[in-house]
Scaffold this active site. Structure first.
Site, short mmCIF file in Angstrom:
data_model
loop_
_atom_site.label_atom_id
_atom_site.label_comp_id
_atom_site.label_asym_id
_atom_site.label_seq_id
_atom_site.Cartn_x
_atom_site.Cartn_y
_atom_site.Cartn_z
N GLU A 134 -15.71 -1.00 -22.65
CA GLU A 134 -17.10 -2.10 -23.33
C GLU A 134 -17.54 -1.87 -22.41
O GLU A 134 -17.87 -1.61 -21.78
CB GLU A 134 -15.80 -3.18 -23.63
CG GLU A 134 -14.13 -3.32 -24.34
CD GLU A 134 -13.46 -4.17 -24.15
OE1 GLU A 134 -13.93 -4.86 -23.12
OE2 GLU A 134 -12.80 -4.01 -24.94
N ASN B 161 -18.97 2.95 -20.25
CA ASN B 161 -17.80 1.83 -19.80
C ASN B 161 -16.69 1.80 -20.89
O ASN B 161 -17.23 1.84 -22.14
CB ASN B 161 -18.59 0.64 -19.67
CG ASN B 161 -17.03 -0.22 -18.74
OD1 ASN B 161 -16.34 0.12 -18.16
ND2 ASN B 161 -16.96 -1.78 -18.89
N CYS C 141 -6.87 2.48 12.87
CA CYS C 141 -6.46 1.17 14.56
C CYS C 141 -7.13 0.10 13.93
O CYS C 141 -8.91 0.35 14.38
CB CYS C 141 -6.22 2.83 15.39
SG CYS C 141 -6.32 1.16 16.75
N GLY D 290 -17.19 3.03 -16.07
CA GLY D 290 -15.96 2.86 -15.93
C GLY D 290 -16.16 1.96 -14.82
O GLY D 290 -15.41 1.51 -14.21
N THR D 291 -16.68 0.86 -14.33
CA THR D 291 -17.24 -0.48 -13.55
C THR D 291 -17.63 -1.77 -14.59
O THR D 291 -18.50 -1.88 -15.27
CB THR D 291 -18.23 0.02 -12.33
OG1 THR D 291 -18.45 -0.89 -11.49
CG2 THR D 291 -19.45 0.97 -13.09
N GLN E 263 -15.91 2.92 -6.43
CA GLN E 263 -15.43 1.88 -5.55
C GLN E 263 -13.59 1.65 -5.54
O GLN E 263 -12.61 1.25 -5.32
CB GLN E 263 -15.38 0.85 -7.11
CG GLN E 263 -17.36 0.52 -6.65
CD GLN E 263 -17.29 -0.81 -8.00
OE1 GLN E 263 -17.43 -0.04 -9.32
NE2 GLN E 263 -17.30 -1.84 -7.92
N ASN E 264 -13.46 3.29 -6.44
CA ASN E 264 -11.91 3.82 -6.18
C ASN E 264 -11.44 4.57 -4.88
O ASN E 264 -11.75 5.47 -4.39
CB ASN E 264 -11.19 4.58 -7.11
CG ASN E 264 -11.66 4.14 -8.50
OD1 ASN E 264 -12.09 3.11 -9.27
ND2 ASN E 264 -12.29 4.58 -9.67
N HIS F 242 -14.44 2.11 -0.97
CA HIS F 242 -14.03 0.76 -0.74
C HIS F 242 -12.98 1.41 -0.01
O HIS F 242 -11.44 0.80 0.39
CB HIS F 242 -13.38 -0.25 -1.95
CG HIS F 242 -14.60 -1.19 -2.42
ND1 HIS F 242 -14.06 -1.05 -4.30
CD2 HIS F 242 -15.90 -1.65 -2.81
CE1 HIS F 242 -15.10 -2.48 -4.39
NE2 HIS F 242 -16.44 -2.07 -3.36
N TYR G 113 0.83 -0.90 -0.09
CA TYR G 113 -0.61 0.03 0.04
C TYR G 113 0.74 0.80 0.14
O TYR G 113 0.89 2.26 -0.36
CB TYR G 113 -1.18 0.24 1.39
CG TYR G 113 -2.30 -1.26 1.20
CD1 TYR G 113 -3.22 -0.75 0.14
CD2 TYR G 113 -2.08 -2.28 1.28
CE1 TYR G 113 -4.02 -2.00 0.04
CE2 TYR G 113 -2.75 -3.30 0.85
CZ TYR G 113 -4.42 -2.85 0.08
OH TYR G 113 -4.87 -4.02 -0.01
#
Ligand SMILES: [Zn+2]
Length: 234
Positions: free
Chosen positions: A203, A201, A118, A175-176, A92-93, A110, A57
């Site tokens: 696609e 999107n 903590c 974009g999901t 979701q990003n 997310h 991370y």
């Protein structure tokens, strides 16, 4: 089908950030390729090897700190600034590109890359700096974990998200991929209350049959055009 809307909810996914150079889980190259997603995105993996998970991370935080919003992020801010509708962004990003684009009402379901939590008292620490396992909570000296939703964990802000979806008269997924629940089912919640549903999107998303309208193409191009059309009515 466009008209004046009162409550607009956008759902954004990896596709909007990809055009700012941020790789996703599914990309075959980049940072994700050097780590096992099952390890760095699971509580079990964190408990087994916290320093490895922090290292991952830390690298991701560095990449995301440097990334800049693209024309799709900016288009959402433009809409918020020029519309009378209530406009909420569920993302979701874990990057903060919506915030960098100065968007308001952003819900990180997310989590966020610049936050740690903590595991003892729940206190959130915000930082863009690298984090080491031996850095502890300043309140209770507990261990800190990334404030990221790991595999199998509940999304954040669930009651608020449910309320937003129930009230939305327009829902736009951007974009999901339409493969990751519960976000992939949000469209159905909106449809149950007769809201118009649109997907933009690169696609066709996996759940494209659930949408009233699907617009394929590069989001940095399709979204600004869509927003301009939408603004005529707002
Ligand atoms: Zn604490």
């Amino acid at each position: 089908m466009l008209r004046k809307f009162r409550k607009i909810v956008f759902l954004t996914g990896a596709g909007i950030s990809a055009e700012s150079g941020l790789a996703t889980f599914r990309d075959t190259n980049g940072l994700w390729n050097n780590y096992d997603a099952e390890v760095v995105a699971s509580l079990h993996g964190f408990q087994a090897n916290p320093s490895l998970v922090h290292q991952f991370y830390n690298e991701l935080r560095k990449q995301m700190f440097a990334a800049q919003p693209n024309s799709a992020h900016l288009a959402l801010t433009h809409l918020q600034q020029h519309s009378h509708a209530d406009i909420q962004i569920i993302t979701q990003n874990i990057d903060t590109l919506h915030e960098k684009a100065l968007s308001q009402n952003v819900w990180h379901i997310h989590g966020q890359i610049n936050q740690l939590r903590c595991i003892n008292c729940g206190k959130i620490t915000e930082t863009w700096e690298p984090w080491a396992e031996n850095h502890r909570c300043c309140s209770c000296f507990g261990e800190l974990r990334p404030n990221i939703v790991f595999f199998g964990e509940e999304i954040f802000f669930s009651p608020k998200i449910e309320q937003l979806l129930n009230e939305a008269d327009l829902f736009v997924a951007i974009g999901t991929s339409g493969t990751i629940p519960p976000a992939s089912t949000f469209v159905c919640d909106v449809r149950q209350h007769s809201g118009l549903t649109i997907a933009l999107n690169l696609e066709k998303p996996a759940n494209y049959r659930d949408f009233d309208i699907v617009i394929n193409g590069q989001i940095s191009k399709t979204l600004p055009r869509f927003i301009e059309k939408l603004l005529i009515y707002q």
